[in-house]
Design a protein around this motif. Structure first.
Motif, PDB file in Angstrom:
ATOM      1  N   LEU A 163      73.575  59.317 -67.582  1.00  0.00           N
ATOM      2  CA  LEU A 163      74.149  60.371 -68.412  1.00  0.00           C
ATOM      3  C   LEU A 163      73.052  61.203 -69.065  1.00  0.00           C
ATOM      4  CD1 LEU A 163      77.119  58.526 -70.178  1.00  0.00           C
ATOM      5  CD2 LEU A 163      77.179  60.018 -68.176  1.00  0.00           C
ATOM      6  N   GLU A 164      73.290  62.500 -69.157  1.00  0.00           N
ATOM      7  CA  GLU A 164      72.324  63.404 -69.774  1.00  0.00           C
ATOM      8  C   GLU A 164      72.267  63.172 -71.274  1.00  0.00           C
ATOM      9  OE1 GLU A 164      73.286  67.378 -68.657  1.00  0.00           O
ATOM     10  OE2 GLU A 164      73.558  66.866 -66.555  1.00  0.00           O
ATOM     11  N   SER A 165      71.177  63.636 -71.869  1.00  0.00           N
ATOM     12  CA  SER A 165      70.925  63.353 -73.280  1.00  0.00           C
ATOM     13  C   SER A 165      71.916  64.021 -74.219  1.00  0.00           C
ATOM     14  CB  SER A 165      69.498  63.780 -73.647  1.00  0.00           C
ATOM     15  OG  SER A 165      69.319  65.176 -73.420  1.00  0.00           O
ATOM     16  N   ASP A 166      72.646  65.055 -73.749  1.00  0.00           N
ATOM     17  CA  ASP A 166      73.602  65.722 -74.626  1.00  0.00           C
ATOM     18  C   ASP A 166      74.986  65.067 -74.572  1.00  0.00           C
ATOM     19  OD1 ASP A 166      74.193  66.488 -72.042  1.00  0.00           O
ATOM     20  OD2 ASP A 166      74.714  68.544 -72.561  1.00  0.00           O
ATOM     21  N   LYS A 167      75.129  63.997 -73.809  1.00  0.00           N
ATOM     22  CA  LYS A 167      76.413  63.313 -73.677  1.00  0.00           C
ATOM     23  C   LYS A 167      76.511  62.156 -74.676  1.00  0.00           C
ATOM     24  CE  LYS A 167      77.898  65.660 -70.032  1.00  0.00           C
ATOM     25  NZ  LYS A 167      76.835  66.665 -69.962  1.00  0.00           N
ATOM     26  N   ARG A 168      77.766  61.786 -74.982  1.00  0.00           N
ATOM     27  CA  ARG A 168      78.048  60.575 -75.754  1.00  0.00           C
ATOM     28  C   ARG A 168      79.039  59.722 -74.957  1.00  0.00           C
ATOM     29  NH1 ARG A 168      79.752  62.328 -81.773  1.00  0.00           N
ATOM     30  NH2 ARG A 168      81.556  63.013 -80.550  1.00  0.00           N
ATOM     31  N   VAL A 169      79.040  58.421 -75.224  1.00  0.00           N
ATOM     32  CA  VAL A 169      79.932  57.530 -74.496  1.00  0.00           C
ATOM     33  C   VAL A 169      80.577  56.552 -75.463  1.00  0.00           C
ATOM     34  CG1 VAL A 169      78.173  55.793 -73.980  1.00  0.00           C
ATOM     35  CG2 VAL A 169      80.137  56.074 -72.439  1.00  0.00           C
ATOM     36  N   ALA A 170      81.839  56.214 -75.164  1.00  0.00           N
ATOM     37  CA  ALA A 170      82.553  55.157 -75.872  1.00  0.00           C
ATOM     38  C   ALA A 170      83.148  54.222 -74.827  1.00  0.00           C
ATOM     39  CB  ALA A 170      83.639  55.732 -76.770  1.00  0.00           C
ATOM     40  N   VAL A 171      83.372  52.967 -75.208  1.00  0.00           N
ATOM     41  CA  VAL A 171      83.872  51.981 -74.256  1.00  0.00           C
ATOM     42  C   VAL A 171      85.083  51.275 -74.848  1.00  0.00           C
ATOM     43  CG1 VAL A 171      83.328  49.956 -72.862  1.00  0.00           C
ATOM     44  CG2 VAL A 171      81.525  51.627 -73.383  1.00  0.00           C
ATOM     45  N   VAL A 172      86.153  51.222 -74.055  1.00  0.00           N
ATOM     46  CA  VAL A 172      87.368  50.505 -74.429  1.00  0.00           C
ATOM     47  C   VAL A 172      87.644  49.449 -73.361  1.00  0.00           C
ATOM     48  CG1 VAL A 172      89.870  50.676 -74.743  1.00  0.00           C
ATOM     49  CG2 VAL A 172      88.364  52.460 -75.682  1.00  0.00           C
ATOM     50  N   GLN A 173      87.919  48.214 -73.790  1.00  0.00           N
ATOM     51  CA  GLN A 173      88.346  47.185 -72.845  1.00  0.00           C
ATOM     52  C   GLN A 173      89.826  46.902 -73.095  1.00  0.00           C
ATOM     53  OE1 GLN A 173      87.557  43.124 -73.185  1.00  0.00           O
ATOM     54  NE2 GLN A 173      87.103  43.115 -75.393  1.00  0.00           N
ATOM     55  N   PHE A 174      90.548  46.563 -72.026  1.00  0.00           N
ATOM     56  CA  PHE A 174      91.969  46.282 -72.218  1.00  0.00           C
ATOM     57  C   PHE A 174      92.440  45.227 -71.229  1.00  0.00           C
ATOM     58  CE2 PHE A 174      92.090  49.257 -68.736  1.00  0.00           C
ATOM     59  CZ  PHE A 174      93.229  48.963 -68.006  1.00  0.00           C
ATOM     60  N   SER A 175      93.471  44.532 -71.643  1.00  0.00           N
ATOM     61  CA  SER A 175      94.238  43.607 -70.785  1.00  0.00           C
ATOM     62  C   SER A 175      95.678  43.776 -71.234  1.00  0.00           C
ATOM     63  CB  SER A 175      93.724  42.170 -70.928  1.00  0.00           C
ATOM     64  OG  SER A 175      93.686  41.779 -72.296  1.00  0.00           O
ATOM     65  N   ASP A 176      96.264  42.758 -71.884  1.00  0.00           N
ATOM     66  CA  ASP A 176      97.571  42.985 -72.497  1.00  0.00           C
ATOM     67  C   ASP A 176      97.410  43.482 -73.925  1.00  0.00           C
ATOM     68  OD1 ASP A 176      96.552  40.668 -73.509  1.00  0.00           O
ATOM     69  OD2 ASP A 176      98.185  39.377 -72.816  1.00  0.00           O
ATOM     70  N   THR A 177      96.154  43.624 -74.361  1.00  0.00           N
ATOM     71  CA  THR A 177      95.799  44.311 -75.606  1.00  0.00           C
ATOM     72  C   THR A 177      94.694  45.310 -75.284  1.00  0.00           C
ATOM     73  OG1 THR A 177      94.118  42.655 -76.181  1.00  0.00           O
ATOM     74  CG2 THR A 177      96.376  42.263 -76.988  1.00  0.00           C
ATOM     75  N   ALA A 178      94.349  46.123 -76.245  1.00  0.00           N
ATOM     76  CA  ALA A 178      93.261  47.101 -76.061  1.00  0.00           C
ATOM     77  C   ALA A 178      92.337  47.042 -77.266  1.00  0.00           C
ATOM     78  CB  ALA A 178      93.816  48.510 -75.888  1.00  0.00           C
ATOM     79  N   GLU A 179      91.036  47.123 -77.008  1.00  0.00           N
ATOM     80  CA  GLU A 179      90.048  46.989 -78.082  1.00  0.00           C
ATOM     81  C   GLU A 179      88.910  47.981 -77.870  1.00  0.00           C
ATOM     82  OE1 GLU A 179      86.735  43.717 -79.662  1.00  0.00           O
ATOM     83  OE2 GLU A 179      88.113  43.235 -78.023  1.00  0.00           O
ATOM     84  N   LEU A 180      88.510  48.634 -78.959  1.00  0.00           N
ATOM     85  CA  LEU A 180      87.348  49.520 -78.917  1.00  0.00           C
ATOM     86  C   LEU A 180      86.097  48.661 -78.913  1.00  0.00           C
ATOM     87  CD1 LEU A 180      85.984  52.297 -79.058  1.00  0.00           C
ATOM     88  CD2 LEU A 180      86.188  52.186 -81.551  1.00  0.00           C
ATOM     89  N   LEU A 181      85.404  48.646 -77.813  1.00  0.00           N
ATOM     90  CA  LEU A 181      84.195  47.845 -77.685  1.00  0.00           C
ATOM     91  C   LEU A 181      82.984  48.574 -78.250  1.00  0.00           C
ATOM     92  CD1 LEU A 181      82.859  45.265 -76.459  1.00  0.00           C
ATOM     93  CD2 LEU A 181      82.500  46.608 -74.382  1.00  0.00           C
ATOM     94  N   GLN A 182      82.904  49.887 -78.034  1.00  0.00           N
ATOM     95  CA  GLN A 182      81.759  50.681 -78.466  1.00  0.00           C
ATOM     96  C   GLN A 182      82.239  52.059 -78.875  1.00  0.00           C
ATOM     97  OE1 GLN A 182      78.254  49.800 -78.470  1.00  0.00           O
ATOM     98  NE2 GLN A 182      78.206  51.679 -79.671  1.00  0.00           N
ATOM     99  N   PRO A 183      82.090  52.455 -80.144  1.00  0.00           N
ATOM    100  CA  PRO A 183      82.472  53.810 -80.544  1.00  0.00           C
ATOM    101  C   PRO A 183      81.536  54.840 -79.917  1.00  0.00           C
ATOM    102  CG  PRO A 183      81.329  52.687 -82.332  1.00  0.00           C
ATOM    103  CD  PRO A 183      81.540  51.663 -81.250  1.00  0.00           C
ATOM    104  N   PHE A 184      81.863  56.112 -80.068  1.00  0.00           N
ATOM    105  CA  PHE A 184      81.036  57.157 -79.476  1.00  0.00           C
ATOM    106  C   PHE A 184      79.592  57.015 -79.934  1.00  0.00           C
ATOM    107  CE2 PHE A 184      85.037  59.587 -78.751  1.00  0.00           C
ATOM    108  CZ  PHE A 184      84.861  59.773 -77.394  1.00  0.00           C
ATOM    109  N   THR A 185      78.701  56.953 -78.955  1.00  0.00           N
ATOM    110  CA  THR A 185      77.278  56.731 -79.213  1.00  0.00           C
ATOM    111  C   THR A 185      76.459  57.789 -78.501  1.00  0.00           C
ATOM    112  OG1 THR A 185      77.653  54.342 -79.332  1.00  0.00           O
ATOM    113  CG2 THR A 185      75.384  55.078 -79.006  1.00  0.00           C
ATOM    114  N   ASN A 186      75.490  58.352 -79.207  1.00  0.00           N
ATOM    115  CA  ASN A 186      74.567  59.304 -78.589  1.00  0.00           C
ATOM    116  C   ASN A 186      73.689  58.582 -77.576  1.00  0.00           C
ATOM    117  OD1 ASN A 186      75.283  61.688 -80.081  1.00  0.00           O
ATOM    118  ND2 ASN A 186      74.263  60.780 -81.856  1.00  0.00           N
TER     119      ASN A 186
END
Length: 427
Positions: A145-168
């Motif tokens: 990913l380029e330096s101007d992008k941000r990423v967030a990660v969500v994992q899910f199964s029968d529930t959903a959880e924010l694993l990583q909020p938006f990070t530069n």
């Protein structure tokens, strides 16, 4: 005023355009994605203009059919001085500004700067992805990913959880921290719930600080969710957020249909992956569709078929063509050539814009051929337009120092004989 053609100049312009194109492709391949797009596009057209200008200058030095022998005798030094600023510098500035305009978001569509990875971590993934290739693919994508992008990660199964909020992702350390969070994931025994996955992803989109940054979702799953997702799809459509989906070894046909439906409803694409080791390529293909618009590459994303951006590209290439034509006139210090070449640049630039907009497809072989065709058409039309818009030699009535030329403005008779007509008669 005469209509002339210098066939040698035409040949050299095509040669120069080809050389400029080759150098421009090196610039695109090595700098696009690493440097700001307006700089890369400015350099691309600046180098092409420099190579065409240099070739035309050499052609006129060999056979001065357009600028005249007086130019070759007295003004070639000035032409060499003007070559770089009139071509490379001028086109760098003009093309860079046009790229900045072309890269703006119009009509409420925001340029994608944030990516949410939504990863299925249900119990069935232990069978379809026993080596956790999905985590490896996610980490490899983050590294690219380029330096101007941000990423967030969500994992899910029968529930959903924010694993990583938006990070530069400006530094490697920031990328490594996100990768470490993904690496720490442990498989669960849960089922698959797309509703909660989409809700959690929309929640973090609504909560992010900068609402001007466009967002794209990449959702990976191997199963089927029987929960209703109509409300969630409507929310994504309202905010014009694209959801790209990846199906990994989906056995249930309903799962494939649902993932396809999610992608189609939000303007995204569905990727069917039969083996887990193909996830890296699927993620990369999705990332390549992010609408990072440039004047010389395929237009992707929600604006792929945009009439507005098609017209903007045509206008930009028309202006660039005119600028290249005028730059050649400046090199030869001839306002008549500037007008003629500039008019040819308008026509050639418009045609080049049509060629690019209709021919660019994202294919590694065909896109360079399309760009080469556009460059050669532009160079040829500029070179030939002196037969459409008449020109004359820029001999003037005064020397550069202010003195009058010998014989300039004299009587039509000299020593009892008519003065010779010194005009050039070339075709």
């Amino acid at each position: 005023m005469e209509r002339k053609i210098n066939l040698l100049l035409l040949l050299f312009a095509l040669i120069g355009g080809t050389i400029g194109f080759a150098l421009g492709e090196v610039i695109l391949g090595s700098l696009l994605g690493e440097w700001p797009r307006f700089i890369v596009v400015g350099l691309y057209f600046g180098v092409i203009a420099l190579c065409i200008g240099l070739s035309c200058l050499i052609a006129e030095l060999i056979s001065p059919r357009l600028s005249g022998t007086s130019w070759r005798q007295r003004y070639t030094g000035l032409s060499w001085m003007l070559l770089v600023p009139a071509t490379l510098v001028l086109l760098f500035v003009v093309s860079g500004l046009l790229q900045l305009t072309y890269g703006l978001s119009f009509g409420g569509v925001k340029q994608v700067k944030d990516i949410v990875l939504v990863i299925d971590n249900s119990g069935s993934m232990a069978e379809t992805d026993p080596d956790n290739e999905r985590f490896t693919a996610a980490k490899q994508l983050i590294d690219k990913l380029e330096s101007d992008k941000r990423v967030a990660v969500v994992q899910f199964s029968d529930t959903a959880e924010l694993l990583q909020p938006f990070t530069n992702l400006r530094t490697q350390a920031e990328k490594d921290s996100v990768s470490a969070a993904i690496e720490a994931l442990e498989p669960t025994d849960g089922g698959t719930n797309f509703t909660l996955a989409l809700e959690e992803s929309m929640k973090i989109i609504n909560e992010k600080a900068d609402s001007n940054r466009g967002t794209m979702i990449i959702l990976l799953s191997d199963g089927f969710s029987d929960s209703s997702i109509d409300e969630q799809i409507a929310a994504y459509q309202e905010q014009r957020v694209v959801v790209n989906t990846v199906g990994l070894s989906v056995v249930d046909a309903r799962g494939t249909e649902l993932l396809q439906y999610i992608a189609d409803s939000t303007g995204g694409s569905y990727y069917d992956v039969t083996e887990a080791n193909g996830l890296t390529l699927a993620f990369q293909n999705i990332y390549d569709t992010i609408d990072d618009r440039t004047l010389v590459t395929e237009r992707t994303g929600v604006n792929a078929d945009s009439t507005l951006y098609m017209l903007l590209r045509l206008l930009s290439l028309t202006i660039i063509g005119a600028a290249i034509g005028v730059s050649l006139g400046l090199v030869f210090d001839n306002r008549f050539l500037a007008v003629s070449f500039g008019a040819g640049g308008i026509v050639g630039g418009l045609l080049a814009g049509f060629i690019l907009d209709s021919g660019l497809s994202g294919r590694s072989f065909w896109d360079p051929v399309t760009r080469l065709t556009a460059v050669l058409v532009l160079a040829a039309i500029i070179s030939l337009f002196t037969f459409v818009v008449p020109i004359k030699e820029n001999t003037g009535s005064k020397l550069r120092g202010g003195g009058r030329k010998i014989g300039s403005g004299s009587s039509s008779k000299s020593m009892g004989r008519p003065a010779k007509d010194s005009r050039s008669h070339g075709f």
